[in-house]
Design a protein around this motif. Sequence first.
Motif, PDB file in Angstrom:
ATOM      1  N   THR A  76       0.997  -1.184  -0.055  1.00 15.60           N
ATOM      2  CA  THR A  76      -0.075  -0.095  -0.212  1.00 15.60           C
ATOM      3  C   THR A  76       0.917   1.079   0.021  1.00 15.60           C
ATOM      4  OG1 THR A  76      -1.784  -1.189   1.240  1.00 15.60           O
ATOM      5  CG2 THR A  76      -1.857   1.057   1.213  1.00 15.60           C
ATOM      6  N   ALA A  77       2.078   1.210   0.666  1.00 11.19           N
ATOM      7  CA  ALA A  77       2.870   2.446   0.704  1.00 11.19           C
ATOM      8  C   ALA A  77       3.255   2.468  -0.603  1.00 11.19           C
ATOM      9  CB  ALA A  77       3.882   2.267   1.825  1.00 11.19           C
ATOM     10  N   PHE A  78       3.765   1.277  -1.425  1.00 11.05           N
ATOM     11  CA  PHE A  78       4.299   1.549  -2.656  1.00 11.05           C
ATOM     12  C   PHE A  78       3.055   2.309  -3.647  1.00 11.05           C
ATOM     13  CE2 PHE A  78       4.419  -0.322  -6.906  1.00 11.05           C
ATOM     14  CZ  PHE A  78       5.496   0.279  -7.326  1.00 11.05           C
ATOM     15  N   TYR A  79       2.076   1.729  -3.523  1.00 13.42           N
ATOM     16  CA  TYR A  79       0.712   2.505  -4.328  1.00 13.42           C
ATOM     17  C   TYR A  79       0.644   3.849  -4.002  1.00 13.42           C
ATOM     18  CZ  TYR A  79      -3.463   2.337  -7.137  1.00 13.42           C
ATOM     19  OH  TYR A  79      -4.283   2.704  -7.985  1.00 13.42           O
ATOM     20  N   SER A  80       0.767   3.865  -2.903  1.00 17.55           N
ATOM     21  CA  SER A  80       0.360   5.238  -2.363  1.00 17.55           C
ATOM     22  C   SER A  80       1.444   6.372  -2.989  1.00 17.55           C
ATOM     23  CB  SER A  80       0.538   5.627  -1.053  1.00 17.55           C
ATOM     24  OG  SER A  80       0.009   6.717  -0.358  1.00 17.55           O
ATOM     25  N   GLY A  81       2.645   5.881  -3.129  1.00 16.44           N
ATOM     26  CA  GLY A  81       3.690   6.685  -3.981  1.00 16.44           C
ATOM     27  C   GLY A  81       3.323   6.975  -5.339  1.00 16.44           C
ATOM     28  N   MET A  82       2.886   5.931  -5.969  1.00 17.61           N
ATOM     29  CA  MET A  82       2.450   5.949  -7.297  1.00 17.61           C
ATOM     30  C   MET A  82       1.414   7.107  -7.629  1.00 17.61           C
ATOM     31  SD  MET A  82       2.127   2.138  -8.695  1.00 17.61           S
ATOM     32  CE  MET A  82       1.534   2.347 -10.219  1.00 17.61           C
ATOM     33  N   ARG A  83       0.504   7.219  -6.438  1.00 17.96           N
ATOM     34  CA  ARG A  83      -0.641   8.264  -6.601  1.00 17.96           C
ATOM     35  C   ARG A  83      -0.076   9.671  -5.815  1.00 17.96           C
ATOM     36  NH1 ARG A  83      -6.344   6.761  -7.216  1.00 17.96           N
ATOM     37  NH2 ARG A  83      -5.910   8.459  -8.508  1.00 17.96           N
ATOM     38  N   GLU A  84       1.458   9.632  -5.601  1.00 17.02           N
ATOM     39  CA  GLU A  84       1.986  11.014  -5.258  1.00 17.02           C
ATOM     40  C   GLU A  84       1.334  11.578  -4.097  1.00 17.02           C
ATOM     41  OE1 GLU A  84       3.421  13.129  -8.806  1.00 17.02           O
ATOM     42  OE2 GLU A  84       1.450  12.718  -9.588  1.00 17.02           O
ATOM     43  N   LEU A  85       1.121  10.633  -3.047  1.00 11.58           N
ATOM     44  CA  LEU A  85       0.574  11.047  -1.768  1.00 11.58           C
ATOM     45  C   LEU A  85       1.802  11.003  -0.673  1.00 11.58           C
ATOM     46  CD1 LEU A  85      -2.984   9.087  -1.836  1.00 11.58           C
ATOM     47  CD2 LEU A  85      -2.663  11.504  -2.200  1.00 11.58           C
ATOM     48  N   LYS A  86       1.472  12.111   0.176  1.00 15.00           N
ATOM     49  CA  LYS A  86       2.571  12.163   1.348  1.00 15.00           C
ATOM     50  C   LYS A  86       2.290  10.938   2.373  1.00 15.00           C
ATOM     51  CE  LYS A  86       4.524  14.978   4.647  1.00 15.00           C
ATOM     52  NZ  LYS A  86       4.547  16.528   5.129  1.00 15.00           N
ATOM     53  N   THR A  87       3.211   9.920   2.326  1.00 15.70           N
ATOM     54  CA  THR A  87       2.693   8.554   3.129  1.00 15.70           C
ATOM     55  C   THR A  87       3.615   8.298   4.360  1.00 15.70           C
ATOM     56  OG1 THR A  87       2.266   7.875   0.723  1.00 15.70           O
ATOM     57  CG2 THR A  87       2.528   6.303   2.702  1.00 15.70           C
ATOM     58  N   LYS A  88       3.065   7.856   5.411  1.00 16.58           N
ATOM     59  CA  LYS A  88       3.702   7.290   6.634  1.00 16.58           C
ATOM     60  C   LYS A  88       3.275   6.009   6.970  1.00 16.58           C
ATOM     61  CE  LYS A  88       4.377   9.958  10.174  1.00 16.58           C
ATOM     62  NZ  LYS A  88       4.121  10.835  11.469  1.00 16.58           N
ATOM     63  N   ILE A  89       4.144   5.055   7.438  1.00 16.32           N
ATOM     64  CA  ILE A  89       4.028   3.745   7.898  1.00 16.32           C
ATOM     65  C   ILE A  89       4.281   3.529   9.348  1.00 16.32           C
ATOM     66  CG2 ILE A  89       4.362   1.202   7.697  1.00 16.32           C
ATOM     67  CD1 ILE A  89       5.616   1.795   4.768  1.00 16.32           C
TER      68      ILE A  89
END
Length: 344
Positions: A21-34
Amino acid sequence: MEKIELYDVTIIGGGPAGLYTAFYSGMRELKTKIIEAHDALGGKLLTYPEKIIWDVGGMTPIRCEKLVEQLIEQAKTFDPTIVLGQQVVGYERLEDGTIMLTAASGEKHYTKTVIMAIGYGIRKMAKLDIEGADRYEVTNLYYTVQELEVFRGKHVLISGGGDSAVDWANELEPIAASVTVVHRRDSFGGLERNVTRMKESSVTVRTPYRLRALHSQDGKRINEVTIAHMETEAEERLQVEAVVVNHGMRSDYGPIRDWGFNMGEWNVYVSEKMETNIPGIFGAGDFANFTSKVRLIAGAFTDGVLALNSAKLFMDPEAFEVAFVSSHNEVFKEKNKALGLVAE
Protein backbone atom coordinates in the motif's frame (compact mmCIF):
# COMPACT_ATOMS: atom_id res chain seq x y z
CA MET A 1 3.64 25.75 19.51
CA GLU A 2 4.66 22.36 18.14
CA LYS A 3 4.68 22.23 14.35
CA ILE A 4 2.30 19.59 13.06
CA GLU A 5 3.45 17.54 10.08
CA LEU A 6 0.37 16.39 8.24
CA TYR A 7 0.34 13.28 6.02
CA ASP A 8 -2.13 12.37 3.32
CA VAL A 9 -2.13 8.69 4.27
CA THR A 10 -0.92 6.91 7.37
CA ILE A 11 -0.68 3.15 7.09
CA ILE A 12 -0.80 1.31 10.39
CA GLY A 13 1.01 -1.99 9.96
CA GLY A 14 4.17 -2.92 8.09
CA GLY A 15 3.33 -6.39 6.77
CA PRO A 16 2.75 -7.29 3.10
CA ALA A 17 -0.52 -5.33 2.88
CA GLY A 18 0.95 -2.21 4.46
CA LEU A 19 4.19 -2.32 2.48
CA TYR A 20 2.53 -2.70 -0.89
CA THR A 21 0.00 0.00 0.00
CA ALA A 22 2.89 2.37 0.76
CA PHE A 23 4.36 1.70 -2.69
CA TYR A 24 1.02 2.26 -4.40
CA SER A 25 0.45 5.40 -2.37
CA GLY A 26 3.66 6.75 -3.87
CA MET A 27 2.33 5.95 -7.34
CA ARG A 28 -0.58 8.23 -6.49
CA GLU A 29 1.83 10.94 -5.26
CA LEU A 30 0.54 11.02 -1.71
CA LYS A 31 2.56 11.97 1.36
CA THR A 32 2.76 8.64 3.16
CA LYS A 33 3.71 7.32 6.59
CA ILE A 34 3.96 3.72 7.83
CA ILE A 35 3.69 3.02 11.56
CA GLU A 36 4.71 -0.48 12.68
CA ALA A 37 4.34 -1.67 16.28
CA HIS A 38 7.36 -3.99 16.09
CA ASP A 39 10.97 -3.02 15.52
CA ALA A 40 11.10 -4.43 11.99
CA LEU A 41 8.92 -4.41 8.88
CA GLY A 42 7.49 -7.62 7.46
CA GLY A 43 4.55 -8.54 9.67
CA LYS A 44 3.86 -12.19 10.30
CA LEU A 45 6.24 -13.20 7.49
CA LEU A 46 9.05 -12.49 9.97
CA THR A 47 7.86 -15.45 12.03
CA TYR A 48 8.76 -17.94 9.31
CA PRO A 49 11.88 -16.58 7.54
CA GLU A 50 12.79 -19.89 5.87
CA LYS A 51 9.26 -20.84 4.84
CA ILE A 52 8.88 -21.17 1.07
CA ILE A 53 6.09 -19.14 -0.57
CA TRP A 54 4.78 -20.29 -3.95
CA ASP A 55 1.66 -18.21 -4.51
CA VAL A 56 2.87 -14.66 -5.18
CA GLY A 57 2.03 -13.78 -8.76
CA GLY A 58 4.94 -13.55 -11.20
CA MET A 59 7.43 -14.82 -8.65
CA THR A 60 9.10 -18.23 -8.47
CA PRO A 61 9.16 -19.97 -5.06
CA ILE A 62 10.77 -17.61 -2.58
CA ARG A 63 11.74 -17.71 1.08
CA CYS A 64 9.82 -15.42 3.41
CA GLU A 65 12.94 -13.50 4.42
CA LYS A 66 13.72 -12.71 0.76
CA LEU A 67 10.14 -11.71 0.02
CA VAL A 68 10.18 -9.36 3.03
CA GLU A 69 13.43 -7.83 1.79
CA GLN A 70 11.94 -7.19 -1.65
CA LEU A 71 8.65 -5.83 -0.29
CA ILE A 72 10.55 -3.37 1.91
CA GLU A 73 12.71 -2.25 -1.00
CA GLN A 74 9.62 -1.74 -3.14
CA ALA A 75 7.79 0.12 -0.36
CA LYS A 76 10.69 2.59 -0.06
CA THR A 77 10.51 3.53 -3.76
CA PHE A 78 8.83 6.86 -3.03
CA ASP A 79 10.50 7.50 0.33
CA PRO A 80 7.60 7.14 2.77
CA THR A 81 8.21 8.05 6.39
CA ILE A 82 8.67 4.83 8.38
CA VAL A 83 8.10 4.70 12.14
CA LEU A 84 9.03 1.49 13.98
CA GLY A 85 8.35 0.36 17.52
CA GLN A 86 5.18 2.38 18.06
CA GLN A 87 1.84 0.73 18.75
CA VAL A 88 -1.04 3.00 17.77
CA VAL A 89 -3.68 2.88 20.49
CA GLY A 90 -5.85 5.97 20.04
CA TYR A 91 -7.42 8.18 17.41
CA GLU A 92 -9.24 11.47 17.51
CA ARG A 93 -10.77 13.57 14.75
CA LEU A 94 -9.87 17.23 15.18
CA GLU A 95 -12.16 20.15 14.32
CA ASP A 96 -10.63 20.62 10.84
CA GLY A 97 -11.15 16.91 10.01
CA THR A 98 -7.54 15.89 10.62
CA ILE A 99 -7.14 12.51 12.30
CA MET A 100 -4.75 12.47 15.24
CA LEU A 101 -3.27 9.05 16.05
CA THR A 102 -1.70 8.42 19.44
CA ALA A 103 0.92 5.76 20.15
CA ALA A 104 1.18 3.88 23.43
CA SER A 105 4.40 5.80 24.07
CA GLY A 106 2.56 9.12 23.71
CA GLU A 107 3.74 10.21 20.25
CA LYS A 108 1.14 11.95 18.06
CA HIS A 109 0.72 11.45 14.32
CA TYR A 110 -1.48 13.66 12.13
CA THR A 111 -3.05 12.46 8.92
CA LYS A 112 -5.92 13.07 6.51
CA THR A 113 -6.70 9.35 6.10
CA VAL A 114 -5.74 6.05 7.72
CA ILE A 115 -5.32 2.57 6.27
CA MET A 116 -5.46 -0.18 8.86
CA ALA A 117 -3.18 -3.05 7.79
CA ILE A 118 -2.58 -4.51 11.24
CA GLY A 119 -3.50 -8.11 10.50
CA TYR A 120 -5.00 -9.70 13.59
CA GLY A 121 -3.41 -7.19 15.92
CA ILE A 122 -0.31 -7.63 18.07
CA ARG A 123 0.65 -11.25 17.54
CA LYS A 124 2.47 -13.48 20.00
CA MET A 125 3.24 -17.15 19.74
CA ALA A 126 1.06 -19.37 21.94
CA LYS A 127 3.51 -20.83 24.45
CA LEU A 128 3.56 -24.47 25.49
CA ASP A 129 1.32 -24.91 28.53
CA ILE A 130 3.66 -27.18 30.46
CA GLU A 131 5.23 -26.04 33.71
CA GLY A 132 8.93 -25.31 33.34
CA ALA A 133 8.87 -25.42 29.54
CA ASP A 134 10.36 -21.94 29.28
CA ARG A 135 13.72 -23.12 30.65
CA TYR A 136 14.33 -25.04 27.41
CA GLU A 137 13.71 -22.08 25.10
CA VAL A 138 17.44 -21.26 25.18
CA THR A 139 18.42 -24.78 24.09
CA ASN A 140 16.12 -27.05 22.06
CA LEU A 141 12.51 -25.89 22.47
CA TYR A 142 11.48 -23.74 19.49
CA TYR A 143 8.38 -21.73 18.57
CA THR A 144 9.53 -20.99 15.04
CA VAL A 145 11.98 -22.44 12.55
CA GLN A 146 14.48 -19.66 11.86
CA GLU A 147 17.31 -21.77 10.40
CA LEU A 148 16.75 -25.22 8.93
CA GLU A 149 20.39 -26.23 9.46
CA VAL A 150 19.90 -26.17 13.23
CA PHE A 151 17.82 -29.35 12.86
CA ARG A 152 20.06 -31.27 10.46
CA GLY A 153 20.54 -34.90 11.55
CA LYS A 154 18.32 -34.52 14.63
CA HIS A 155 15.22 -36.32 15.84
CA VAL A 156 12.58 -33.59 15.79
CA LEU A 157 9.09 -33.55 17.28
CA ILE A 158 6.58 -30.96 16.04
CA SER A 159 3.50 -30.23 18.13
CA GLY A 160 0.66 -28.66 16.16
CA GLY A 161 -1.48 -29.11 13.07
CA GLY A 162 -1.79 -25.78 11.28
CA ASP A 163 -0.19 -24.48 8.10
CA SER A 164 3.16 -23.77 9.72
CA ALA A 165 3.42 -27.14 11.48
CA VAL A 166 2.76 -28.94 8.19
CA ASP A 167 5.17 -26.69 6.27
CA TRP A 168 7.92 -27.16 8.85
CA ALA A 169 7.45 -30.93 8.76
CA ASN A 170 7.89 -30.93 4.99
CA GLU A 171 10.89 -28.60 5.14
CA LEU A 172 12.65 -30.58 7.88
CA GLU A 173 11.91 -34.07 6.57
CA PRO A 174 14.82 -34.16 4.06
CA ILE A 175 17.45 -32.94 6.55
CA ALA A 176 16.39 -34.23 10.00
CA ALA A 177 17.14 -37.76 11.19
CA SER A 178 13.40 -38.11 11.84
CA VAL A 179 10.33 -35.89 12.12
CA THR A 180 7.30 -36.73 14.24
CA VAL A 181 4.17 -34.57 14.17
CA VAL A 182 1.81 -34.72 17.16
CA HIS A 183 -1.62 -33.16 16.71
CA ARG A 184 -4.77 -33.12 18.84
CA ARG A 185 -7.06 -33.82 15.89
CA ASP A 186 -7.01 -36.25 12.98
CA SER A 187 -7.46 -33.43 10.47
CA PHE A 188 -4.82 -30.81 9.68
CA GLY A 189 -5.29 -27.14 8.91
CA GLY A 190 -2.66 -26.87 6.19
CA LEU A 191 -3.19 -26.80 2.43
CA GLU A 192 -4.43 -30.18 1.25
CA ARG A 193 -1.48 -30.65 -1.11
CA ASN A 194 1.01 -30.00 1.70
CA VAL A 195 -0.81 -32.29 4.14
CA THR A 196 -0.78 -35.08 1.54
CA ARG A 197 2.92 -34.53 0.92
CA MET A 198 3.62 -34.79 4.64
CA LYS A 199 1.62 -37.99 5.07
CA GLU A 200 3.25 -39.62 2.03
CA SER A 201 6.77 -38.81 3.25
CA SER A 202 8.83 -40.35 6.05
CA VAL A 203 7.22 -38.00 8.60
CA THR A 204 5.58 -39.91 11.45
CA VAL A 205 2.11 -38.50 12.16
CA ARG A 206 0.58 -39.21 15.59
CA THR A 207 -3.09 -38.22 15.97
CA PRO A 208 -5.09 -37.57 18.08
CA TYR A 209 -2.29 -36.97 20.57
CA ARG A 210 -1.03 -34.05 22.62
CA LEU A 211 2.31 -33.19 24.14
CA ARG A 212 1.97 -33.84 27.88
CA ALA A 213 5.44 -33.60 29.44
CA LEU A 214 9.06 -32.74 28.71
CA HIS A 215 11.94 -34.71 30.21
CA SER A 216 15.58 -33.74 30.62
CA GLN A 217 18.61 -35.61 31.92
CA ASP A 218 20.60 -32.48 32.78
CA GLY A 219 17.82 -29.93 33.31
CA LYS A 220 19.03 -27.95 30.31
CA ARG A 221 17.96 -29.84 27.18
CA ILE A 222 14.90 -31.93 26.34
CA ASN A 223 15.84 -35.58 25.79
CA GLU A 224 12.40 -37.20 25.85
CA VAL A 225 8.76 -36.20 25.72
CA THR A 226 5.55 -37.81 26.87
CA ILE A 227 2.61 -37.74 24.48
CA ALA A 228 -0.93 -38.72 25.49
CA HIS A 229 -3.85 -40.00 23.42
CA MET A 230 -6.68 -37.47 23.45
CA GLU A 231 -9.37 -40.08 24.09
CA THR A 232 -7.78 -42.97 25.98
CA GLU A 233 -5.13 -40.90 27.83
CA ALA A 234 -2.65 -43.69 27.03
CA GLU A 235 0.90 -42.32 27.27
CA GLU A 236 4.07 -42.91 25.28
CA ARG A 237 7.60 -41.63 25.74
CA LEU A 238 9.60 -40.59 22.70
CA GLN A 239 13.28 -39.72 22.42
CA VAL A 240 13.86 -36.31 20.83
CA GLU A 241 16.66 -33.85 20.19
CA ALA A 242 14.49 -30.86 19.30
CA VAL A 243 10.88 -29.88 19.95
CA VAL A 244 9.06 -27.37 17.74
CA VAL A 245 5.75 -26.01 19.06
CA ASN A 246 3.20 -24.48 16.70
CA HIS A 247 0.03 -23.96 18.72
CA GLY A 248 -0.98 -20.88 16.79
CA MET A 249 -0.83 -17.22 17.59
CA ARG A 250 -2.48 -15.14 20.26
CA SER A 251 -3.59 -11.83 18.81
CA ASP A 252 -4.83 -8.72 20.50
CA TYR A 253 -6.19 -5.52 18.93
CA GLY A 254 -5.92 -3.75 22.24
CA PRO A 255 -7.60 -0.31 22.48
CA ILE A 256 -8.35 -0.33 18.74
CA ARG A 257 -11.41 -2.39 19.58
CA ASP A 258 -12.76 0.69 21.34
CA TRP A 259 -12.48 2.99 18.31
CA GLY A 260 -16.01 2.15 17.19
CA PHE A 261 -15.30 -0.19 14.27
CA ASN A 262 -17.93 -2.65 13.11
CA MET A 263 -15.83 -5.64 14.12
CA GLY A 264 -16.20 -9.37 14.40
CA GLU A 265 -13.99 -11.55 16.57
CA TRP A 266 -11.02 -11.47 14.24
CA ASN A 267 -11.31 -8.47 11.92
CA VAL A 268 -13.30 -5.43 10.80
CA TYR A 269 -16.10 -5.47 8.24
CA VAL A 270 -15.42 -3.26 5.23
CA SER A 271 -17.21 -2.36 2.01
CA GLU A 272 -16.05 -3.52 -1.42
CA LYS A 273 -14.03 -0.29 -1.49
CA MET A 274 -12.29 -1.20 1.81
CA GLU A 275 -14.21 1.49 3.70
CA THR A 276 -14.72 0.92 7.41
CA ASN A 277 -17.71 2.45 9.18
CA ILE A 278 -15.44 5.30 10.35
CA PRO A 279 -15.06 7.97 7.63
CA GLY A 280 -11.49 8.35 6.39
CA ILE A 281 -10.32 5.03 7.83
CA PHE A 282 -9.93 2.05 5.52
CA GLY A 283 -8.89 -1.58 5.96
CA ALA A 284 -6.52 -3.90 4.11
CA GLY A 285 -5.08 -7.40 4.50
CA ASP A 286 -6.15 -9.74 7.29
CA PHE A 287 -7.70 -6.87 9.24
CA ALA A 288 -10.37 -6.38 6.54
CA ASN A 289 -13.26 -8.77 6.05
CA PHE A 290 -15.74 -8.73 3.17
CA THR A 291 -17.76 -11.23 1.15
CA SER A 292 -15.24 -11.95 -1.63
CA LYS A 293 -12.16 -11.89 0.60
CA VAL A 294 -9.06 -13.64 -0.84
CA ARG A 295 -6.79 -14.72 1.99
CA LEU A 296 -3.56 -14.80 0.02
CA ILE A 297 -0.70 -12.31 -0.14
CA ALA A 298 -2.03 -11.39 -3.59
CA GLY A 299 -5.37 -10.57 -1.95
CA ALA A 300 -3.62 -8.35 0.61
CA PHE A 301 -1.98 -6.39 -2.23
CA THR A 302 -5.35 -5.88 -3.91
CA ASP A 303 -6.94 -4.79 -0.63
CA GLY A 304 -4.23 -2.18 -0.24
CA VAL A 305 -4.78 -0.79 -3.74
CA LEU A 306 -8.53 -0.54 -3.21
CA ALA A 307 -8.09 1.07 0.20
CA LEU A 308 -5.59 3.61 -1.13
CA ASN A 309 -7.81 4.53 -4.08
CA SER A 310 -10.68 5.07 -1.67
CA ALA A 311 -8.47 7.24 0.55
CA LYS A 312 -7.44 9.33 -2.47
CA LEU A 313 -11.09 9.91 -3.45
CA PHE A 314 -11.98 10.68 0.17
CA MET A 315 -9.51 13.56 0.06
CA ASP A 316 -10.23 14.59 -3.52
CA PRO A 317 -13.53 13.37 -5.02
CA GLU A 318 -12.43 14.73 -8.42
CA ALA A 319 -9.27 12.59 -8.54
CA PHE A 320 -8.79 9.68 -10.92
CA GLU A 321 -10.26 6.53 -9.42
CA VAL A 322 -7.07 4.51 -9.97
CA ALA A 323 -3.38 5.13 -10.70
CA PHE A 324 -2.03 4.70 -14.19
CA VAL A 325 -0.10 1.44 -14.65
CA SER A 326 3.63 1.81 -14.05
CA SER A 327 4.54 1.62 -17.75
CA HIS A 328 2.45 4.76 -18.38
CA ASN A 329 2.85 6.50 -15.03
CA GLU A 330 4.83 9.75 -15.15
CA VAL A 331 6.30 9.18 -11.69
CA PHE A 332 8.40 6.29 -13.01
CA LYS A 333 10.01 8.13 -15.93
CA GLU A 334 13.02 9.46 -14.03
CA LYS A 335 13.34 6.28 -11.99
CA ASN A 336 13.50 4.19 -15.18
CA LYS A 337 16.23 6.49 -16.53
CA ALA A 338 18.19 6.24 -13.28
CA LEU A 339 18.09 2.46 -13.51
CA GLY A 340 19.21 2.55 -17.13
CA LEU A 341 16.02 0.89 -18.30
CA VAL A 342 15.21 3.52 -20.93
CA ALA A 343 17.26 5.75 -23.22
CA GLU A 344 18.04 9.26 -22.04
